[in-house]
Design an enzyme around this catalytic site. Structure first.
Site, short mmCIF file in Angstrom:
data_model
loop_
_atom_site.label_atom_id
_atom_site.label_comp_id
_atom_site.label_asym_id
_atom_site.label_seq_id
_atom_site.Cartn_x
_atom_site.Cartn_y
_atom_site.Cartn_z
N PRO A 91 17.49 48.60 -5.86
CA PRO A 91 17.20 48.47 -4.42
C PRO A 91 17.07 47.01 -3.99
O PRO A 91 17.14 46.70 -2.80
CB PRO A 91 15.87 49.21 -4.24
N GLU A 118 10.37 52.28 -13.46
CA GLU A 118 10.14 51.18 -12.49
C GLU A 118 11.28 50.17 -12.50
O GLU A 118 11.30 49.23 -11.71
CB GLU A 118 8.82 50.47 -12.81
N ARG A 156 38.59 54.04 -4.41
CA ARG A 156 39.47 54.23 -3.25
C ARG A 156 40.36 53.00 -3.00
O ARG A 156 41.38 53.10 -2.35
CB ARG A 156 38.66 54.54 -1.99
N ASP A 171 40.67 54.16 7.54
CA ASP A 171 39.30 54.68 7.50
C ASP A 171 38.34 53.76 8.23
O ASP A 171 38.66 52.59 8.52
CB ASP A 171 38.84 54.80 6.04
N1 SAM Z 1 10.69 49.48 -8.86
C1 SAM Z 1 11.96 49.50 -8.21
C2 SAM Z 1 11.85 48.85 -6.83
O1 SAM Z 1 10.84 49.09 -6.15
O2 SAM Z 1 12.80 48.15 -6.40
C3 SAM Z 1 12.50 50.89 -8.04
C4 SAM Z 1 12.91 51.54 -9.31
S1 SAM Z 1 13.75 53.06 -9.04
C5 SAM Z 1 12.42 54.21 -9.02
C6 SAM Z 1 14.57 53.38 -10.55
C7 SAM Z 1 16.01 52.92 -10.62
O3 SAM Z 1 16.76 53.58 -9.61
C8 SAM Z 1 16.26 51.45 -10.40
O4 SAM Z 1 16.07 50.73 -11.60
C9 SAM Z 1 17.70 51.42 -9.91
O5 SAM Z 1 18.60 51.37 -11.00
C10 SAM Z 1 17.84 52.76 -9.20
N2 SAM Z 1 17.81 52.67 -7.72
C11 SAM Z 1 16.84 53.14 -6.92
N3 SAM Z 1 17.13 52.94 -5.64
C12 SAM Z 1 18.33 52.31 -5.59
C13 SAM Z 1 19.15 51.83 -4.55
N4 SAM Z 1 18.79 51.91 -3.28
N5 SAM Z 1 20.32 51.23 -4.88
C14 SAM Z 1 20.69 51.12 -6.18
N6 SAM Z 1 19.94 51.56 -7.21
C15 SAM Z 1 18.77 52.15 -6.94
#
Ligand code: SAM
Length: 244
Positions: A91, A118, A156, A171
Site C-alpha cells: 500500500p 504486517e 493487456r 479502452d
Molecule cells: N502494514 C502494511 C501497511 O500498513 O502498509 C499493510 C500490510 S497488508 C495487511 C499485507 C500485505 O498485503 C502487504 O505486505 C502487501 O503485499 C499487500 N497489500 C495490501 N494492500 C495493498 C495494496 N493496496 N496494494 C498492494 N499490495 C497491498
C-alpha cells in the site's frame, strides 16, 4: 513475458492464469509464469516464514531468509532474465495506473513479491525491489490479489494477448478519457432503446457521439483526468504523457 510471483499462496495466484485472455496467452506462449513459495526455502520443520516485529507492534513480519534463499535458487537455476524488474506490492508503493502497467509490459520478466501479515522485512525490499506498487488506497490482507491485478493489467499491453488489438487502444485511459457506453443486440429491450445514432450507419456521427459521451463521463467522474486532458498534456497520438 514471464511473471515470477513470490507468494505463500501459489495456488490462489495461479487462478489468474487459468481463465480468459490470460489462459489463452499462456497456451499461446505469449505469457509464462513461475510461482515461488517462500515456505519451500525455510530451514525449520515448521516451515516458518514470519516472526514478531522488532520494536514490538502487533502482527507478524515476513522474514528475510526464505526470500533471499528463493532469489539465490532462481539465480543458480539461471532463471533470472536480463530485462527484469522486481516489484514489491505494498500500500506504500506508487499508485498503479495505465502508464505504469504499459511501462512494466516492456520487460521480459517481472518478479512480483506479495506480502502477508504486517509486511516484509525491509532488508528484502532494500536488496531486491526496483519498484513498489500499490493497487489503491486501501489495505488488503495480502499482496496476492494485488499481484493478480498487476498481471492482468500488464498482460493487456503485451502484443497479441488481447485478441482485438484495437480494443486496448480504445479502452478507458488510453486516449486520456474514460470509455463511452456500449450496446449490443437487441436494439430494443424492456422498453429501453439503443441510441439511434448507433443504428444509423453514419460512422462520423457515431464517432462524434462516442467522443461526446466519453468527454461527458470523464468530466463528471474524473475531473482529474479531464483537467489533464484539456490542458493538452498528451502526446501526438492523443495518449497521456508522463506519470512514470
Ligand atoms: N502494514 C502494511 C501497511 O500498513 O502498509 C499493510 C500490510 S497488508 C495487511 C499485507 C500485505 O498485503 C502487504 O505486505 C502487501 O503485499 C499487500 N497489500 C495490501 N494492500 C495493498 C495494496 N493496496 N496494494 C498492494 N499490495 C497491498
Amino acid at each position: 513475458m514471464e511473471f515470477v510471483i513470490i507468494t505463500i499462496f501459489p495456488e490462489f495466484v495461479e487462478q489468474v492464469f487459468k481463465w480468459g485472455i490470460l489462459r489463452r496467452a499462456v497456451e499461446a506462449g505469449k505469457v509464462s509464469y513461475r510461482l515461488v513459495d517462500p515456505r519451500e526455502f525455510t530451514a525449520d520443520r515448521h516451515k516458518s516464514i514470519d516472526d514478531v516485529a522488532y520494536g514490538g507492534r502487533p502482527g507478524m513480519v515476513m522474514m528475510c531468509e526464505p526470500i533471499f534463499k528463493a532469489m539465490e535458487v532462481l539465480e543458480a537455476q539461471d532463471a533470472l532474465k536480463e530485462s527484469r524488474r522486481f516489484i514489491h506490492l505494498t500500500p506504500t508503493g506508487r499508485l498503479l495506473n495505465w502508464e505504469i502497467a504499459e511501462d512494466l509490459a516492456s520487460n521480459d520478466q517481472l518478479i512480483l513479491l506479495a506480502g502477508r501479515y504486517e509486511g516484509i522485512d525491509q532488508r528484502v525490499i532494500d536488496t531486491f525491489a526496483d519498484d513498489e506498487v500499490s493497487i489503491g488506497d486501501y489495505v488488503l490482507s495480502g499482496g496476492e490479489l494485488a499481484a493478480m491485478v498487476l498481471v492482468d493489467a500488464i498482460a493487456r499491453f503485451i502484443p497479441e494477448v488481447v485478441g482485438n488489438e484495437q480494443s486496448v487502444t480504445q479502452d478507458s485511459f488510453s486516449t486520456g478519457l474514460l470509455d463511452h457506453p456500449h450496446y449490443t443486440r437487441p436494439a430494443s429491450f424492456n422498453g429501453m432503446e439503443v441510441p439511434e445514432v448507433l443504428l444509423s450507419g453514419n460512422h462520423a456521427e457515431i464517432e462524434k457521439w462516442r467522443r461526446q459521451q466519453a468527454e461527458q463521463l470523464t468530466r463528471l467522474r474524473r475531473p482529474d483526468l479531464w483537467e489533464r486532458h484539456i490542458s493538452g498534456k498528451s502526446d501526438g497520438n492523443g495518449k497521456r504523457s508522463g506519470g512514470k
